[in-house]
Design a protein around this motif. Structure first.
Motif, mmCIF file in Angstrom:
data_model
loop_
_atom_site.group_PDB
_atom_site.id
_atom_site.type_symbol
_atom_site.label_atom_id
_atom_site.label_comp_id
_atom_site.label_asym_id
_atom_site.label_seq_id
_atom_site.Cartn_x
_atom_site.Cartn_y
_atom_site.Cartn_z
ATOM 1 N N ARG A 143 -48.955 18.087 -78.807
ATOM 2 C CA ARG A 143 -49.012 16.663 -79.129
ATOM 3 C C ARG A 143 -47.643 16.015 -78.899
ATOM 4 N NH1 ARG A 143 -51.440 12.119 -78.528
ATOM 5 N NH2 ARG A 143 -51.065 10.611 -80.183
ATOM 6 N N GLY A 144 -46.585 16.740 -79.221
ATOM 7 C CA GLY A 144 -45.248 16.222 -78.978
ATOM 8 C C GLY A 144 -45.012 15.920 -77.513
ATOM 9 N N LEU A 145 -45.452 16.827 -76.635
ATOM 10 C CA LEU A 145 -45.307 16.614 -75.193
ATOM 11 C C LEU A 145 -46.077 15.371 -74.748
ATOM 12 C CD1 LEU A 145 -45.597 20.255 -73.802
ATOM 13 C CD2 LEU A 145 -43.635 18.725 -73.539
ATOM 14 N N GLU A 146 -47.291 15.196 -75.262
ATOM 15 C CA GLU A 146 -48.090 14.026 -74.894
ATOM 16 C C GLU A 146 -47.365 12.732 -75.261
ATOM 17 O OE1 GLU A 146 -51.858 14.306 -76.759
ATOM 18 O OE2 GLU A 146 -52.517 16.063 -75.633
ATOM 19 N N LEU A 147 -46.807 12.685 -76.469
ATOM 20 C CA LEU A 147 -46.151 11.468 -76.935
ATOM 21 C C LEU A 147 -44.861 11.195 -76.170
ATOM 22 C CD1 LEU A 147 -46.754 11.800 -80.777
ATOM 23 C CD2 LEU A 147 -47.819 10.181 -79.207
ATOM 24 N N ILE A 148 -44.159 12.244 -75.772
ATOM 25 C CA ILE A 148 -42.937 12.054 -74.981
ATOM 26 C C ILE A 148 -43.269 11.373 -73.664
ATOM 27 C CG2 ILE A 148 -41.191 13.287 -73.631
ATOM 28 C CD1 ILE A 148 -41.022 15.281 -75.996
ATOM 29 N N MET A 155 -70.350 13.149 -88.654
ATOM 30 C CA MET A 155 -69.291 13.631 -87.776
ATOM 31 C C MET A 155 -67.955 13.426 -88.482
ATOM 32 S SD MET A 155 -68.236 12.522 -83.855
ATOM 33 C CE MET A 155 -69.734 13.169 -83.120
ATOM 34 N N ASP A 156 -67.256 14.519 -88.739
ATOM 35 C CA ASP A 156 -65.989 14.459 -89.453
ATOM 36 C C ASP A 156 -64.954 13.666 -88.662
ATOM 37 O OD1 ASP A 156 -63.133 16.006 -89.965
ATOM 38 O OD2 ASP A 156 -64.339 15.763 -91.762
ATOM 39 N N GLY A 157 -64.047 12.991 -89.385
ATOM 40 C CA GLY A 157 -63.041 12.166 -88.736
ATOM 41 C C GLY A 157 -62.160 12.933 -87.768
ATOM 42 N N ILE A 158 -61.820 14.174 -88.099
ATOM 43 C CA ILE A 158 -60.997 14.984 -87.209
ATOM 44 C C ILE A 158 -61.735 15.268 -85.910
ATOM 45 C CG2 ILE A 158 -59.786 17.169 -86.949
ATOM 46 C CD1 ILE A 158 -58.479 15.296 -88.917
ATOM 47 N N LYS A 186 -62.270 14.094 -80.003
ATOM 48 C CA LYS A 186 -63.034 13.565 -78.874
ATOM 49 C C LYS A 186 -62.349 12.335 -78.276
ATOM 50 C CE LYS A 186 -67.580 15.302 -80.278
ATOM 51 N NZ LYS A 186 -67.735 16.167 -79.085
ATOM 52 N N LEU A 187 -61.751 11.515 -79.136
ATOM 53 C CA LEU A 187 -61.023 10.354 -78.635
ATOM 54 C C LEU A 187 -59.861 10.779 -77.757
ATOM 55 C CD1 LEU A 187 -60.907 8.063 -81.813
ATOM 56 C CD2 LEU A 187 -62.124 7.588 -79.681
ATOM 57 N N ARG A 188 -59.111 11.770 -78.225
ATOM 58 C CA ARG A 188 -57.921 12.185 -77.494
ATOM 59 C C ARG A 188 -58.245 12.952 -76.210
ATOM 60 N NH1 ARG A 188 -55.635 8.524 -78.314
ATOM 61 N NH2 ARG A 188 -54.198 8.104 -79.992
ATOM 62 N N GLU A 189 -59.474 13.419 -76.084
ATOM 63 C CA GLU A 189 -59.876 14.040 -74.819
ATOM 64 C C GLU A 189 -59.995 13.002 -73.710
ATOM 65 O OE1 GLU A 189 -63.513 16.042 -75.547
ATOM 66 O OE2 GLU A 189 -62.625 17.638 -76.779
ATOM 67 N N ASN A 190 -60.206 11.751 -74.097
ATOM 68 C CA ASN A 190 -60.507 10.716 -73.102
ATOM 69 C C ASN A 190 -59.532 9.545 -73.063
ATOM 70 O OD1 ASN A 190 -63.234 11.749 -72.175
ATOM 71 N ND2 ASN A 190 -63.627 11.540 -74.365
ATOM 72 N N TYR A 191 -58.798 9.313 -74.156
ATOM 73 C CA TYR A 191 -57.968 8.110 -74.210
ATOM 74 C C TYR A 191 -56.566 8.465 -74.696
ATOM 75 C CZ TYR A 191 -62.794 6.476 -74.499
ATOM 76 O OH TYR A 191 -64.133 6.300 -74.299
ATOM 77 N N SER A 192 -55.564 7.818 -74.122
ATOM 78 C CA SER A 192 -54.184 8.080 -74.519
ATOM 79 C C SER A 192 -53.716 7.027 -75.519
ATOM 80 C CB SER A 192 -53.260 8.058 -73.295
ATOM 81 O OG SER A 192 -52.977 6.727 -72.916
ATOM 82 N N SER A 193 -52.530 7.273 -76.080
ATOM 83 C CA SER A 193 -51.958 6.355 -77.060
ATOM 84 C C SER A 193 -51.445 5.067 -76.430
ATOM 85 C CB SER A 193 -50.813 7.043 -77.808
ATOM 86 O OG SER A 193 -51.280 8.143 -78.547
ATOM 87 N N SER A 194 -51.448 4.989 -75.099
ATOM 88 C CA SER A 194 -50.954 3.775 -74.448
ATOM 89 C C SER A 194 -51.917 2.600 -74.613
ATOM 90 C CB SER A 194 -50.714 4.035 -72.953
ATOM 91 O OG SER A 194 -51.926 4.412 -72.316
ATOM 92 N N VAL A 246 -54.248 15.313 -92.985
ATOM 93 C CA VAL A 246 -53.048 14.800 -92.322
ATOM 94 C C VAL A 246 -52.577 15.794 -91.274
ATOM 95 C CG1 VAL A 246 -50.650 14.074 -92.632
ATOM 96 C CG2 VAL A 246 -52.372 13.449 -94.339
ATOM 97 N N LEU A 247 -52.523 17.071 -91.658
ATOM 98 C CA LEU A 247 -52.075 18.110 -90.724
ATOM 99 C C LEU A 247 -52.997 18.186 -89.512
ATOM 100 C CD1 LEU A 247 -51.139 20.951 -93.230
ATOM 101 C CD2 LEU A 247 -49.584 19.428 -92.030
ATOM 102 N N HIS A 248 -54.295 18.221 -89.753
ATOM 103 C CA HIS A 248 -55.253 18.305 -88.651
ATOM 104 C C HIS A 248 -55.169 17.063 -87.767
ATOM 105 C CE1 HIS A 248 -58.054 21.314 -90.939
ATOM 106 N NE2 HIS A 248 -56.927 21.855 -90.516
ATOM 107 N N ALA A 249 -54.965 15.913 -88.387
ATOM 108 C CA ALA A 249 -54.887 14.665 -87.622
ATOM 109 C C ALA A 249 -53.693 14.676 -86.686
ATOM 110 C CB ALA A 249 -54.812 13.473 -88.574
ATOM 111 N N LEU A 250 -52.543 15.071 -87.193
ATOM 112 C CA LEU A 250 -51.345 15.111 -86.356
ATOM 113 C C LEU A 250 -51.501 16.126 -85.234
ATOM 114 C CD1 LEU A 250 -48.607 14.875 -89.133
ATOM 115 C CD2 LEU A 250 -49.366 13.066 -87.581
ATOM 116 N N GLU A 251 -52.086 17.262 -85.553
ATOM 117 C CA GLU A 251 -52.311 18.281 -84.527
ATOM 118 C C GLU A 251 -53.285 17.786 -83.459
ATOM 119 O OE1 GLU A 251 -53.807 21.483 -86.818
ATOM 120 O OE2 GLU A 251 -51.840 22.228 -87.420
ATOM 121 N N SER A 252 -54.228 16.964 -83.862
ATOM 122 C CA SER A 252 -55.293 16.541 -82.953
ATOM 123 C C SER A 252 -54.985 15.248 -82.212
ATOM 124 C CB SER A 252 -56.605 16.367 -83.740
ATOM 125 O OG SER A 252 -56.939 17.564 -84.410
#
Length: 542
Positions: A147-152, A476-479, A484-492, A508-514
């Protein structure tokens, strides 16, 4: 900043961890090692120096990779000083009630560039986040290396704090992966670790890190460090006028030249035009062919601009895949002709990746200088509005700013996904009447569960979305929704903020990881949520 809440968090987390271990037949020495390693690095940073001392003594004889089994009586005996400390804390420490506040709100409203913290210790990153945000810095956290690499790559932070020991990728491997990009973007990379051995320090510096910060950290020193690095970065940017990747002028130089053109207009009434150019679907290029090919496209476009533009025109890289062209002694109509020639030439150009040829187009917005808009911010805003209109109208075209274009607002969609009716109702009613700026058209949609949200037609490629996503929902759990969102859409263009409670740390941990970009702690103040969303809009989408 008060540290009691974080001390409570670390004691509660220790207690939860030990309770989980009690339910098992045995734990491994590796688990014991990582428990103490995390404790040693975080406890001292929040004033629990005694815990750091005990953890340091206990971790010394352990081996990081040992799978030796420790039964309940063995690990309880070994951790007796820590277990006794937890009991003493729970019985005697008069902790003030911790307010359920939103930990990600930046209280200082200054528009500073943001900091990325890559670390797997939720107590530590929460502490760092609030510490720096109280000083006005925007902080985003990543709980693992991927996730860190993606955000960089997606968000280009100014400073990156990188832990060595991460659950998925070694911090040094991340450093090796990003160091070239960090130098191009002039990011400050600081390795932050409890293990500050000479060998680790040398390795970090040899790879290219600018700093090595040992845990536990001193809060005052960290704040001074961040202030120092931002000040240095400002001076560095002001002294450099060429963008390294494209070899075009950079944003600093563009700002200076725009001021010069305004002065010339004021003194001699010399007209000029300002254009903003944005490559269409550039994210798709990066996602399909990789960031190195994306860089090739940026360089190819820059070379084409240098060939087509007139000698008097000033072409600059504005940021990412956006460029600004300043055209002295030029009307908007004349600029339109130049931009269309450039656009048609670009549309015919082929790029190659893995023996596959592909093409890239661009959209452009251009504005005339007048006595009404004779200010850098106003000129760029109007050119940007024309660009937005070009994109909304189908891309691959040039639009001249006029009154009709000026009436078009940027649409930001806020999506609330929560199974609690009261929360959905409060948020939808609030944001339905929320008008943070004349530049934005805010739309709000609510869903009662993740499944109905995912099955809806909520997304369009030109849209900008902020999703407020509950962590625990039926169907469907939020995580799961987040993944599924992050498989298709970026933070941009899709920002995801998880809604959670402080006691549900696992979410919180699962969310940050995902791939979550933010999290909001329930119960929350809707005004604070609004302030946070506005900062996200201004930083990421505009």
């Amino acid at each position: 900043m008060e540290t009691e809440k974080y001390q409570k968090m670390i004691y509660d987390r220790m207690q939860d961890n030990l309770q989980k271990w009690e339910e098992r037949e045995f734990i491994t020495e590796q688990e014991l090692y990582f428990f103490l390693h995390s404790l040693k690095g975080t406890a001292g940073s929040i004033g629990l120096n005694e815990l750091t001392t005990v953890a340091s003594e206990k971790i010394e004889p352990l081996k990081e990779t040992d799978e030796k089994h420790w039964n309940n009586s063995e690990w309880k005996s070994y951790l007796a000083p820590l277990i006794e400390g937890i009991g003493f804390y729970q019985k005697n420490f008069n902790m003030h009630k911790v307010e359920q506040e939103e930990l990600y709100l930046v209280k200082n409203k200054s528009e500073k560039e943001f900091i990325l913290v890559i670390d797997d210790d939720i107590v530590f990153i929460t502490f760092i986040k609030e510490l720096l945000e109280e000083k006005g810095y925007s902080v985003i956290v990543a709980h693992n290396g991927n996730r860190g690499l993606e955000l960089i790559y997606e968000m280009k932070p100014a400073i990156v704090f990188l832990d060595i020991m991460l659950p998925d990728i070694n911090g040094f491997a991340i450093l090796e992966n990003i160091i070239k990009k960090a130098k191009k973007e002039r990011m400050f990379i600081a390795v932050m670790s409890m293990n500050d051995s000479k060998q680790n320090r040398m390795r970090a510096y040899d790879i290219g890190a600018l700093d090595f910060i040992a845990k536990p950290i001193d809060s005052d020193i960290l704040i001074s460090y961040v202030t120092n690095r931002f000040a240095y970065q400002t001076e560095l940017e002001q002294s450099i006028i060429i963008d390294e990747l494209t070899q075009m002028y950079n944003r600093k130089y563009m700002n200076a030249q725009l001021q010069n053109l305004i002065q010339q207009f004021t003194r001699k009434e010399e007209p000029f035009a300002v254009a903003i150019v944005d490559l269409d679907h550039f994210k798709k290029v990066n996602d399909t062919y990789g960031h190195l090919i994306g860089d090739d496209v940026l360089q190819g476009f820059a070379n084409l601009v240098k060939t087509v533009k007139r000698e008097q025109d000033i072409a600059c890289r504005y940021g990412g895949e956006e460029f600004v062209i300043l055209m002295p002694n030029t009307s908007a109509e004349e600029a339109y002709v130049l931009l269309e020639r450039l656009r048609e030439t670009m549309a015919k150009k082929y790029f190659t990746a893995n023996e596959i040829n592909f093409q890239v187009t661009f959209s452009a917005g251009v504005v005339d200088s007048t006595t009404v808009n004779l200010h850098p911010k106003k000129l760029l805003e109007e050119a940007d509005q024309a660009l937005y209109y070009a994109k909304q109208s189908g891309r691959n075209q040039t639009i001249i700013f006029d009154e009709l274009v000026g009436d078009v607002k940027k649409c930001i969609t806020i999506i609330v996904v929560d199974d609690v009716f009261i929360i959905r109702n409060i948020m939808t009613n609030h944001f339905a009447t929320w008008h943070p700026s004349d530049k934005y058209d805010i739309k709000v949609i609510a869903y009662s569960d993740g499944l109905s949200f995912m099955n809806s037609n909520w997304y369009t490629p030109d849209g900008k979305y902020i999703i407020l996503l509950d962590g625990m929902m039926p169907k469907m759990d939020g995580i799961e929704v987040l993944k599924k969102l992050r498989e298709n859409y970026s933070s941009s263009n899709v920002i995801v903020s998880m809604l959670t409670s402080r006691t549900s740390e696992e979410y919180v941990l699962h969310a940050l990881e995902s791939g979550a970009d933010d999290y909001i702690v329930k119960p929350f103040d809707i005004r604070e949520v609004s302030a946070r969303i506005l900062r996200l809009i201004n930083r990421v989408f505009i």
